[in-house]
Design a protein around this motif. Structure first.
Motif, PDB file in Angstrom:
ATOM      1  N   HIS A  16      -0.155  -0.898   4.583  1.00  6.26           N
ATOM      2  CA  HIS A  16      -0.036   0.552   4.571  1.00  6.26           C
ATOM      3  C   HIS A  16       0.858   1.321   3.673  1.00  6.26           C
ATOM      4  O   HIS A  16       0.803   2.593   3.554  1.00  6.26           O
ATOM      5  N   VAL A  17       1.813   0.675   3.223  1.00  8.43           N
ATOM      6  CA  VAL A  17       2.712   1.290   2.101  1.00  8.43           C
ATOM      7  C   VAL A  17       2.103   1.362   0.698  1.00  8.43           C
ATOM      8  O   VAL A  17       1.846   0.463   0.213  1.00  8.43           O
ATOM      9  N   LYS A  18       1.609   2.317   0.353  1.00 12.87           N
ATOM     10  CA  LYS A  18       0.684   2.196  -0.869  1.00 12.87           C
ATOM     11  C   LYS A  18       1.255   3.110  -2.121  1.00 12.87           C
ATOM     12  O   LYS A  18       1.950   4.246  -1.696  1.00 12.87           O
ATOM     13  N   ASN A  19       0.987   2.743  -3.209  1.00 12.42           N
ATOM     14  CA  ASN A  19       1.179   3.557  -4.189  1.00 12.42           C
ATOM     15  C   ASN A  19       0.192   4.718  -4.523  1.00 12.42           C
ATOM     16  O   ASN A  19      -0.919   4.714  -4.052  1.00 12.42           O
ATOM     17  N   ARG A  20       0.252   5.299  -5.512  1.00 15.79           N
ATOM     18  CA  ARG A  20      -0.868   6.473  -5.901  1.00 15.79           C
ATOM     19  C   ARG A  20      -2.040   5.845  -6.348  1.00 15.79           C
ATOM     20  O   ARG A  20      -3.248   6.707  -6.060  1.00 15.79           O
ATOM     21  N   THR A  21      -2.167   4.825  -6.566  1.00 16.03           N
ATOM     22  CA  THR A  21      -3.592   3.989  -6.905  1.00 16.03           C
ATOM     23  C   THR A  21      -4.281   3.513  -5.681  1.00 16.03           C
ATOM     24  O   THR A  21      -5.164   2.756  -5.850  1.00 16.03           O
ATOM     25  N   GLY A  22      -3.507   3.153  -4.559  1.00 17.35           N
ATOM     26  CA  GLY A  22      -3.949   2.770  -3.414  1.00 17.35           C
ATOM     27  C   GLY A  22      -3.321   1.385  -3.278  1.00 17.35           C
ATOM     28  O   GLY A  22      -3.668   0.717  -2.175  1.00 17.35           O
ATOM     29  N   ALA A  23      -2.590   0.689  -4.052  1.00 12.18           N
ATOM     30  CA  ALA A  23      -2.275  -0.659  -3.963  1.00 12.18           C
ATOM     31  C   ALA A  23      -1.194  -0.735  -3.182  1.00 12.18           C
ATOM     32  O   ALA A  23      -0.229   0.299  -3.288  1.00 12.18           O
ATOM     33  N   PRO A  24      -0.895  -1.900  -2.662  1.00 14.91           N
ATOM     34  CA  PRO A  24       0.577  -1.945  -1.961  1.00 14.91           C
ATOM     35  C   PRO A  24       1.522  -1.744  -2.609  1.00 14.91           C
ATOM     36  O   PRO A  24       1.490  -2.371  -3.902  1.00 14.91           O
ATOM     37  N   GLN A  25       2.812  -1.457  -2.430  1.00 14.59           N
ATOM     38  CA  GLN A  25       3.887  -1.252  -3.175  1.00 14.59           C
ATOM     39  C   GLN A  25       4.915  -2.374  -3.196  1.00 14.59           C
ATOM     40  O   GLN A  25       5.134  -2.788  -2.047  1.00 14.59           O
ATOM     41  N   LEU A  82       2.456 -10.260  -2.500  1.00 11.10           N
ATOM     42  CA  LEU A  82       2.342  -9.815  -3.852  1.00 11.10           C
ATOM     43  C   LEU A  82       3.421 -10.660  -4.668  1.00 11.10           C
ATOM     44  O   LEU A  82       4.402 -11.169  -4.122  1.00 11.10           O
ATOM     45  N   ILE A  83       3.008 -11.100  -6.098  1.00 13.26           N
ATOM     46  CA  ILE A  83       4.037 -11.583  -6.854  1.00 13.26           C
ATOM     47  C   ILE A  83       4.856 -10.343  -7.436  1.00 13.26           C
ATOM     48  O   ILE A  83       4.474  -9.334  -7.773  1.00 13.26           O
ATOM     49  N   ALA A  84       6.308 -10.608  -7.409  1.00 19.50           N
ATOM     50  CA  ALA A  84       6.984  -9.757  -8.056  1.00 19.50           C
ATOM     51  C   ALA A  84       6.763  -9.308  -9.436  1.00 19.50           C
ATOM     52  O   ALA A  84       6.368 -10.445 -10.043  1.00 19.50           O
ATOM     53  N   PRO A  85       7.298  -8.238  -9.929  1.00 20.18           N
ATOM     54  CA  PRO A  85       6.956  -7.953 -11.422  1.00 20.18           C
ATOM     55  C   PRO A  85       7.848  -8.760 -12.184  1.00 20.18           C
ATOM     56  O   PRO A  85       9.024  -9.135 -11.694  1.00 20.18           O
ATOM     57  N   GLY A  92       5.478  -1.767 -11.376  1.00 21.52           N
ATOM     58  CA  GLY A  92       4.290  -1.592 -11.105  1.00 21.52           C
ATOM     59  C   GLY A  92       3.709  -0.230 -10.465  1.00 21.52           C
ATOM     60  O   GLY A  92       2.703   0.175 -10.246  1.00 21.52           O
ATOM     61  N   ARG A  93       4.749   0.441 -10.197  1.00 26.94           N
ATOM     62  CA  ARG A  93       4.561   1.741  -9.650  1.00 26.94           C
ATOM     63  C   ARG A  93       4.502   2.732 -10.674  1.00 26.94           C
ATOM     64  O   ARG A  93       5.001   2.553 -11.802  1.00 26.94           O
TER      65      ARG A  93
END
Length: 95
Positions: A16-25, A82-85, A92-93
């Motif tokens: 439920h924690v998403k960035n502006r594109t709707g992807a998980p943060q 997710l894999i960390a950047p 990725g934000r």
């Protein structure tokens, strides 16, 4: 000699924690673990990585977690892996 990464950091984040594109943060993980290549292939057909209580099949080309066990169990509903950047690649934000 394999060119596949030998280690990844897996981040478990709430869906439920998403960035502006709707992807998980990726910057709000509830848990993380560094996993290293075992040399085996998982049931998904992707390389197997283990460490710190996590066992994952990861597609190194797309940096996608294809299968995951956390402390021997499937991932709880409402969480995503997710894999960390990569260092120096940003979080990725969008700023």
């Amino acid at each position: 000699m394999s060119t596949e990464p030998q280690r990844f950091e897996i981040l478990l984040v709430p869906e439920h924690v998403k960035n502006r594109t709707g992807a998980p943060q990726a910057d709000h993980p509830l848990r993380s673990a560094v996993v290293v290549a075992t040399g085996d292939t998982g049931a998904s057909g992707y390389p197997r990585y283990t460490g710190e209580g996590m066992e994952a099949d990861i597609d190194p080309a797309t940096r996608t977690v294809e299968a995951l066990l956390v402390d021997g169990s499937e991932l709880d509903p409402g969480l995503t892996a997710l894999i960390a950047p990569e260092p120096g690649k940003g979080t990725g934000r969008r700023q």
